[in-house]
Design a protein around this motif. Structure first.
Motif, short mmCIF file in Angstrom:
data_model
loop_
_atom_site.label_atom_id
_atom_site.label_comp_id
_atom_site.label_asym_id
_atom_site.label_seq_id
_atom_site.Cartn_x
_atom_site.Cartn_y
_atom_site.Cartn_z
N GLU A 567 5.30 -8.15 4.32
CA GLU A 567 6.21 -7.47 3.39
C GLU A 567 5.43 -6.77 2.29
OE1 GLU A 567 10.40 -7.17 1.79
OE2 GLU A 567 9.54 -7.64 3.73
N ASN A 571 5.28 -2.72 1.61
CA ASN A 571 5.82 -2.18 0.36
C ASN A 571 4.76 -1.55 -0.53
OD1 ASN A 571 8.31 -3.12 1.16
ND2 ASN A 571 8.24 -4.97 -0.08
N ASN A 572 3.52 -2.06 -0.47
CA ASN A 572 2.48 -1.61 -1.39
C ASN A 572 1.46 -0.68 -0.74
OD1 ASN A 572 3.80 -3.40 -3.03
ND2 ASN A 572 2.08 -4.76 -3.37
#
Length: 896
Positions: A567, A571-572
């Motif tokens: 995740e 996301n990053n």
């Protein structure tokens, strides 16, 4: 004096004498009472009203109490403040006791033996540590009784004491038991007292190898400890045995959830000492000790408490074997690439309660029916998790799927027996479903039929007597009754027997109602008792499956961490590292994972890095303060660490060769607790690096030698650079940020040393830090400009520039004379007279800069004063005159 005490107080002091180191909570009815010194202490710490016993009868005994049904918050406060609490309960029914009710301590709660969720951080373990000592070897055991984790190791060799402190820093125990032999190790004892204290336990009898071995084999029901990997590790066994002995003594119950003893070696993981953990802010920030702003904060997208604790362990114990790391990376990558499956897994895991701690409470005998329902709800998702794992092919995820036990029998047991919404208490009924036990069903049927009969009774009696306001009621004191207002007393039938008189009504009972009451209340009492017995039986059956349930908890925790890392990577915009056994660290467009997340508007400037153990092993980074040197070096360390825990990281591409240790020497601070100065703290950290780093380590040095005079500091920094960069000594990959620009000359003198600096853009009197690391050396430190940016008042900035101009102009000739060898004159010159002369010139120039020669007359006048022969008034007048002259000189300097 004992003869003057009541029997109850004699009982209290008799029990208190056995638990002098604990606050004794003494059960009296609906309260836990504390007396004497305990009462005074508790009243102060818990803000309770302090009363006294035996008022008016001689000496008064201080007394304070808390309600038994709301003790959790009070106990939590005492534990948080480092106290032990002994719970003393009535262990026989008061109605059946002859004389004084028997009381015993049923449990001692200490900081390291907390199991109640109200006292614990969901995503942190609560460890009790035990340390034993031998000759250059230490035994070390840790246990978390809330989860059942029980682990041991031994640490030996010349670094044994330092390694032990590193392990204590890693696990951060709530409490520590120590072998009396440890008192010979002052460094360890000091650390424990400063960082772990509240409690040190040093009962000599507890630390006995033979006793420990027998206790452990008996507890685990084995003939030897070979199966646990610790056979022959005598001090580790001694530590584990002392731990178990302490737990049995304080918890006073079976500890079946401690069903396995794991043995580990610190050589299996990257070593991170206490300084490195702190400086890299792995789990909390340096300044405020906050979770937000740490690496854990960035990476933690776990949805279970178990996953949160597991991720913390991964961060604190990076791996050393490329195959294990790449196995984790494969799993993270496959989940990251299957977004919909990732979301489904996350939704399922979000429905899982803290199974580890639930099963701990079950085996402890403290779980209630709601805990079993939470366990059942968690088990309910297992078949769906298993089904989703079928969609993945990498070995790590297939291995988790193959080991997953869906616990159908445990789910079925709880499903058939426990009510879906049971009460919190387990002793008032309402726990067990109809159909689980025939006898209980009969009692419930009798209760239901009786209550239905009573419900119908009210309508029948209204019709029979004509009393429309007649009511049938119940209370715990008087049981069932028929209530008639006084206005209708004349209508009361003859078979009504008066039971109670109220101000406006009379209460009656009939023989038939009395008979039904006896059946109902008898059935209810028997039902409640039987439900409790059935519930404890069910809880014990679930407890028998502890080992299976713990394995499931571990699998779900690992899966949660992998999903979390996927995740975060998604996301990053993180990339997968290429992890191998080479000596190369090559990072393209690397970013600091934490700083990047903390920036709200400004974009993070990425930087490249290349380091190896050959031609690019020692990178000297120069540049102004606030320009980003420290951030850059920390990001290299964090990216390396993230790779070795099996995480993607903030970079475009990277190759990470395994490092065995990361060392950091960052910042400066006094250690007031040990009386060490800033410079001594700095030198201790440097010594630790020089004595323990290997060729395979990664070293981060953020200033060395700044805490002493310029020449001393520069000499130390120079020598440290030579020593680390030399392959015959260490030759490790190193990044060194410094304001000693003289060190940049080493690029041309030492193999493997390279210069880098932070690019700066100058526009008139203003500067801008570009945050870009480029090859070459910095030309200026821009200290005054940084002071201006920090908000230092303009008069100070102005005066600093004046002094700087003087120092630079007056030392210009001195610098030119020596510019060919600015540091060699300090380090290597064989002509001591030249060195001495140069130093004297520098000192003179400094004096000239700070004390203008034009003030010589002023200074002579001041030195010639005969203060002892002056009257007070003359001295004051002279001082006023000199002050005015000084002000005039300062004003001239400012105008200049």
């Amino acid at each position: 004096m004992a003869k003057k005490l009541t029997p109850m107080m004699q009982q209290y002091f008799s029990i208190k004498n056995k638990y002098e180191d604990a606050i004794l909570l003494f059960r009296l009815g609906d309260f836990y009472e504390m007396f004497a010194d305990d009462a005074k202490l508790a009243a102060k710490e818990l803000e309770l009203t302090l009363t006294s016993r035996n008022k008016g009868k001689g000496k008064k005994t201080p007394m304070a109490g808390i309600p038994y049904h709301s003790t959790e918050s009070y106990i939590a406060t005492l534990i948080e403040k480092g106290y032990r609490v002994a719970i003393c309960e009535q262990v026989e029914d008061p109605s059946e006791a002859s004389g004084l009710v028997k009381r015993e301590v049923v449990r001692v709660i200490t900081p390291g033996t907390v199991i109640d969720n109200e006292f614990l951080d969901d995503k942190s373990n609560n460890y009790l540590a035990t340390v034993t000592a031998g000759k250059n070897v230490f035994g070390f055991a840790i246990v978390d009784i809330s989860t059942g984790e029980f682990t041991v190791t031994e640490l030996s060799g010349k670094r044994a004491a330092a390694n032990l402190i590193d392990e204590l820093a890693r696990i951060n125990p709530a409490e520590c038991l120590i072998d009396p032999q440890i008192y010979q190790e002052s460094e360890i004892v000091t650390y424990i007292k400063q960082q772990i204290d509240p409690i040190l336990n040093d009962i000599d009898e507890r630390f006995n190898y033979r006793q420990a071995y027998d206790l452990l084999t008996d507890h685990f029901n084995v003939s030897s400890l070979e199966g646990f990997g610790c056979e022959g590790l005598d001090l580790a066994i001694e530590a584990a045995g002392a731990t178990l002995d302490f737990l049995i003594e304080t918890q006073k119950r079976t500890l079946n959830h401690l069903n396995q003893l794991s043995t580990y070696s610190t050589q299996d993981y990257m070593v991170l000492d206490a300084n490195t953990r702190r400086n890299l802010e792995l789990t909390k920030t340096i300044r405020d000790q906050d979770y937000k702003g740490s690496l854990l904060w960035v990476l933690d997208q776990t949805v279970t408490a178990m996953g949160g604790r597991k991720l913390r362990k991964w961060i604190e114990q990076p791996l050393l074997k490329p195959e294990e790391i790449n196995g984790r990376l494969d799993a993270v990558n496959e989940i990251k690439d299957n977004i919909f499956l990732k979301e489904e897994l996350k939704e399922l895991l979000d429905q899982v309660y803290d199974i580890e701690r639930l099963i701990g409470k079950v085996t402890y005998g403290s779980a209630n029916a709601r805990d079993l329902i939470a366990l059942k709800s968690s088990i309910n998702v297992l078949p769906k998790v298993e089904e989703l794992l079928n969609n993945f092919s990498v070995p790590k995820l297939q291995d988790l799927k193959g080991k997953l036990d869906i616990l159908e029998d445990v789910h079925s047991l709880i499903e058939q027996s426990i009510q879906e919404e049971p009460p919190v208490t387990v002793r008032e009924g309402g726990l067990i479903k109809m159909g689980y036990d025939e006898e209980l069903d009969e009692f419930k049927k009798a209760m239901t039929e009786g209550k239905d009969w009573i419900t119908n009774l009210e309508q029948q009696e209204k019709e029979r007597t004509g009393i429309k306001s007649l009511k049938v009621g119940f209370n715990k004191v008087h049981g069932y009754y028929i209530e008639v207002t006084k206005a209708n007393i004349d209508l009361v039938p003859d078979n009504y027997e008066r039971k109670q008189t109220l101000s406006n009504s009379e209460r009656y009972i009939t023989p038939e109602l009395k008979e039904k009451e006896a059946k109902i209340l008898g059935a209810e009492e028997k039902s409640v008792e039987l439900e409790y017995q059935l519930f404890t039986g069910i809880r014990d059956k679930v407890g028998n499956e502890t080992k299976r349930i713990q394995k499931v908890a571990d699998i779900l925790a690992r899966l949660d961490v992998i999903v979390s890392l996927a995740e975060v990577a998604l996301n990053n915009d993180y990339s997968r590292p290429a992890v191998n056994a080479s000596d190369v660290i090559e990072i393209e467009a690397g970013r600091h994972p934490v700083v990047e997340e903390m920036l709200e508007e400004e974009n993070f400037v990425p930087n490249d890095t290349y380091a190896d153990c050959d031609q690019d092993r020692f990178l000297i980074v120069t540049g102004p303060n606030m320009s980003g040197k420290s951030t850059y070096m920390r990001q290299v360390a964090l990216i390396t660490l993230m790779a070795q825990i099996g995480s993607f990281f903030p970079a475009k591409n990277a190759e990470i060769g395994i490092v065995d240790r990361i060392f950091t020497r960052v910042g400066a601070s006094d250690d007031l607790t040990t009386g060490q100065s800033t410079f001594m703290v700095e030198m201790n950290e440097v010594a630790n690096i020089l004595n323990n780093a290997t060729k395979n380590s990664l070293i981060i040095l953020d200033e060395v030698g700044r805490g002493t005079s310029t020449y001393d500091g520069l000499s130390i920094a120079w020598a440290v650079t030579e020593y680390i960069s030399n392959p015959n000594n260490i030759g490790a990959k190193s990044l060194f940020a410094t304001h000693y620009h003289e060190l940049t000359e080493l690029e041309s003198k030492l193999a493997g040393v390279k210069n880098y600096n932070v690019a700066v853009k100058e526009e008139g009197d203003d500067i801008a830090f570009l945050r870009k690391i480029i090859p070459g050396r910095a030309n200026d430190s821009y200290g005054i400009e940084v002071a201006k940016l920090a908000g230092v008042p303009n008069p100070v900035i102005k005066r600093a520039n004046q002094i700087l101009d003087k120092l630079e102009s007056e030392s210009d000739n001195y610098q030119r004379v020596n510019e060919d060898e600015p540091v060699e004159r300090i380090k290597e010159s064989k002509n001591e007279e030249i060195v001495k002369d140069n130093k004297q010139k520098k000192d003179n120039l400094t004096q000239l800069a700070l004390f203008n020669p034009q003030n010589a007359e002023f200074l002579k006048e001041l030195s010639d004063l005969d203060i002892m022969s002056m009257t007070p008034l003359e001295a004051m007048n002279k001082l006023h005159q000199l002050q005015q002259e000084a002000k005039e000189e300062l004003n001239k300097d400012e105008l200049a």
